[in-house]
Design an enzyme around this catalytic site. Structure first.
Site, PDB file in Angstrom:
ATOM      1  N   ASP A 190      15.276 -16.025  -9.251  1.00  0.00           N
ATOM      2  CA  ASP A 190      15.055 -15.126  -8.120  1.00  0.00           C
ATOM      3  C   ASP A 190      13.916 -14.172  -8.436  1.00  0.00           C
ATOM      4  OD1 ASP A 190      15.605 -13.774  -5.665  1.00  0.00           O
ATOM      5  OD2 ASP A 190      16.602 -12.210  -6.833  1.00  0.00           O
ATOM      6  N   ASP A 194       9.694 -14.372  -7.122  1.00  0.00           N
ATOM      7  CA  ASP A 194       9.072 -13.284  -6.352  1.00  0.00           C
ATOM      8  C   ASP A 194       7.812 -12.796  -7.052  1.00  0.00           C
ATOM      9  OD1 ASP A 194      11.047 -13.103  -4.302  1.00  0.00           O
ATOM     10  OD2 ASP A 194      10.815 -10.915  -4.271  1.00  0.00           O
ATOM     11  N   ASP A 215      11.626 -12.693 -20.299  1.00  0.00           N
ATOM     12  CA  ASP A 215      10.706 -11.542 -20.314  1.00  0.00           C
ATOM     13  C   ASP A 215       9.293 -12.005 -20.652  1.00  0.00           C
ATOM     14  OD1 ASP A 215      11.600 -12.181 -22.884  1.00  0.00           O
ATOM     15  OD2 ASP A 215      11.690 -10.094 -23.582  1.00  0.00           O
ATOM     16  N   TYR A 238      25.404 -14.664  -9.807  1.00  0.00           N
ATOM     17  CA  TYR A 238      25.669 -14.424  -8.391  1.00  0.00           C
ATOM     18  C   TYR A 238      27.100 -14.809  -8.016  1.00  0.00           C
ATOM     19  CZ  TYR A 238      20.760 -13.713  -6.951  1.00  0.00           C
ATOM     20  OH  TYR A 238      19.492 -13.230  -6.759  1.00  0.00           O
ATOM     21  N   LYS A 241      17.232 -16.480 -21.712  1.00  0.00           N
ATOM     22  CA  LYS A 241      17.227 -15.279 -22.559  1.00  0.00           C
ATOM     23  C   LYS A 241      18.185 -15.571 -23.711  1.00  0.00           C
ATOM     24  CE  LYS A 241      15.999 -10.990 -23.243  1.00  0.00           C
ATOM     25  NZ  LYS A 241      14.714 -10.699 -23.862  1.00  0.00           N
TER      26      LYS A 241
HETATM   27  C1  IPM Z   1      16.283 -15.207  -2.252  1.00  0.00           C
HETATM   28  C2  IPM Z   1      16.840 -13.871  -1.848  1.00  0.00           C
HETATM   29  C3  IPM Z   1      18.344 -13.869  -1.989  1.00  0.00           C
HETATM   30  C4  IPM Z   1      18.669 -14.263  -3.420  1.00  0.00           C
HETATM   31  C5  IPM Z   1      18.975 -12.537  -1.597  1.00  0.00           C
HETATM   32  C6  IPM Z   1      18.698 -12.205  -0.145  1.00  0.00           C
HETATM   33  C7  IPM Z   1      20.436 -12.470  -1.896  1.00  0.00           C
HETATM   34  O1  IPM Z   1      16.252 -12.859  -2.584  1.00  0.00           O
HETATM   35  O2  IPM Z   1      16.595 -16.212  -1.596  1.00  0.00           O
HETATM   36  O3  IPM Z   1      15.516 -15.257  -3.204  1.00  0.00           O
HETATM   37  O4  IPM Z   1      18.626 -13.402  -4.324  1.00  0.00           O
HETATM   38  O5  IPM Z   1      19.006 -15.430  -3.660  1.00  0.00           O
HETATM   39 MN    MN Z   2      14.675 -13.486  -3.913  1.00  0.00          MN
END
Ligand code: IPM
Ligand code: MN
Length: 366
Positions: A251, A255, A227, A145, A195
């Site tokens: 990230d 999710d 993975d 990032y 990885k």
């Molecule tokens: C999170 C979000 C952010 C990230 C985005 C909005 C840039 O997805 O906080 O997980 O990837 O860090």
């Molecule tokens: Mn996220």
């Protein structure tokens, strides 16, 4: 013991402006139960800040956050700002800037399932029922990032885009320590996810984590490729306790894991720093599809209020109170639409969910 805290409140965009007021109400109500005073001041971040000032993280917001004991953030972003140039001026640039400013390098994302919602999970109930309880420790202020160069350039007459993934030993060490410390407070089991079969940063990650592990001989360390981890989370989530990983893998995997709990709308996060009280935000985004309708689920944000009490105000009992109230509401069959199933009748909108939380906090005996 300090009894008054300044919290910078950054609602941001989309449903951020709907959920944050409910989180703030819950925070103040729960703090009051323990004789703690919360002073809040609002600031602009993300697309809202860009529209008002031309920057997703104006100087004024930076000052507010730096001076606060903790930062409470909603969400940023939306299709309106998808084409803002330069990309650092996009709403997400505000998020990266606040994380960096606070030095909030360790993003703790607990993923758990409320028993009453086990049927909502994306997996067969028997895979999640009886509970799993995972905490991700995601590195948050480095990696792909942030690495430079991050740019587009022309090579042989065509456009090439470059992102750079870079990690230093010290960046890996400090987040690894946070993860091992979590493991020591929990089941003493740590999966470090990388990885290393493909990436140099991951090989350094693995070596460095192995060094840090020597200081925590009681913790069992398991290295796992990202993975494979993505697959194992679905195959058998109960095998995990603490998962340490880098910014990008963290990230994506968090999710994915959120679906084990039935909704992204239930999961809070705390981003911890060595120099500041940290940043507290739900793990979901600004949900432009439902923004403005008043139906967003504020429970993740309300659970963040608990994490603020625990980590900023040194009041773990405040966190337990907030968590207990959220659990009681779900146990009693109340649902926001994101977690409602056919036949559910106790449907709450965003404000009603906040009302019920505050009512129950006020009625609780502590
Ligand atoms: C999170 C979000 C952010 C990230 C985005 C909005 C840039 O997805 O906080 O997980 O990837 O860090
Ligand atoms: Mn996220």
């Amino acid at each position: 013991m300090k009894k008054s805290y300044k919290i910078a409140v950054l609602p941001g965009d989309g449903i951020g402006v709907e959920i944050i007021p409910q989180g703030v109400r819950a925070l103040k109500a729960a703090a009051a139960k323990f004789g703690i005073e919360i002073e809040t001041e609002e600031g602009l971040i993300g697309g809202a800040a860009y529209d008002a000032t031309g920057s997703p993280f104006p100087e004024e917001t930076a000052k507010l956050c730096a001076a606060a004991d903790g930062v409470f953030l909603g969400a940023v972003g939306g299709p309106k700002w998808d084409h803002v140039e330069p990309s650092s001026n996009r709403p997400e640039g505000g998020l990266f800037a606040v994380r960096k400013l606070l030095g909030a390098y360790a993003n703790l994302r607990p993923v758990f399932v409320f028993d009453t919602l086990a049927e909502n999970a994306a997996l067969k109930t028997e895979r999640v029922a009886g509970g799993f309880d995972i905490i991700f420790v995601r590195e948050l202020t480095s990696g792909i990032y942030f690495g430079k160069p991050k740019e587009r350039r022309e090579v042989n007459g065509e456009i090439v885009a470059v992102d750079t993934c870079a990690y230093s030993v010290s960046e890996i060490k400090r987040v690894a320590h946070k993860a091992f410390k979590q493991a020591m407070m929990r089941k003493k089991l740590l999966h470090s996810v990388d990885k290393a079969n493909a990436m140099e940063t991951s090989r350094l990650w693995r070596e460095t984590v192995a060094e840090v592990a020597k200081e925590y001989p009681e913790v069992t360390l398991i290295n796992m490729y990202s993975d494979n981890c993505a697959m194992q989370l679905l195959r058998d989530p109960k095998q995990f306790d603490v998962i340490l990983t880098d910014n990008l893998f963290g990230d994506i995997l968090s999710d994915e894991a959120s679906m084990l709990s039935g909704s992204l709308g239930l999961l809070p996060s705390a981003s911890l720093s060595d120099t500041h009280g940290g940043l507290y935000e739900p793990i979901h985004g600004s949900a432009p599809d439902i923004a403005g309708k008043g139906i967003a689920n504020p429970l993740a944000t309300i659970l963040c209020a608990g994490l603020i009490l625990r980590n900023v105000c040194n009041c773990p009992k405040g966190d337990e109170l907030v968590f207990g109230v959220v659990k009681s509401i779900l146990d009693d069959g109340y649902r926001t639409i994101d977690i409602a199933k056919e036949g559910d009748t106790k449907i709450l909108n965003c404000k009603e969910a906040g009302d019920l939380v505050v009512e129950r906090i006020n009625a609780a005996t502590v």
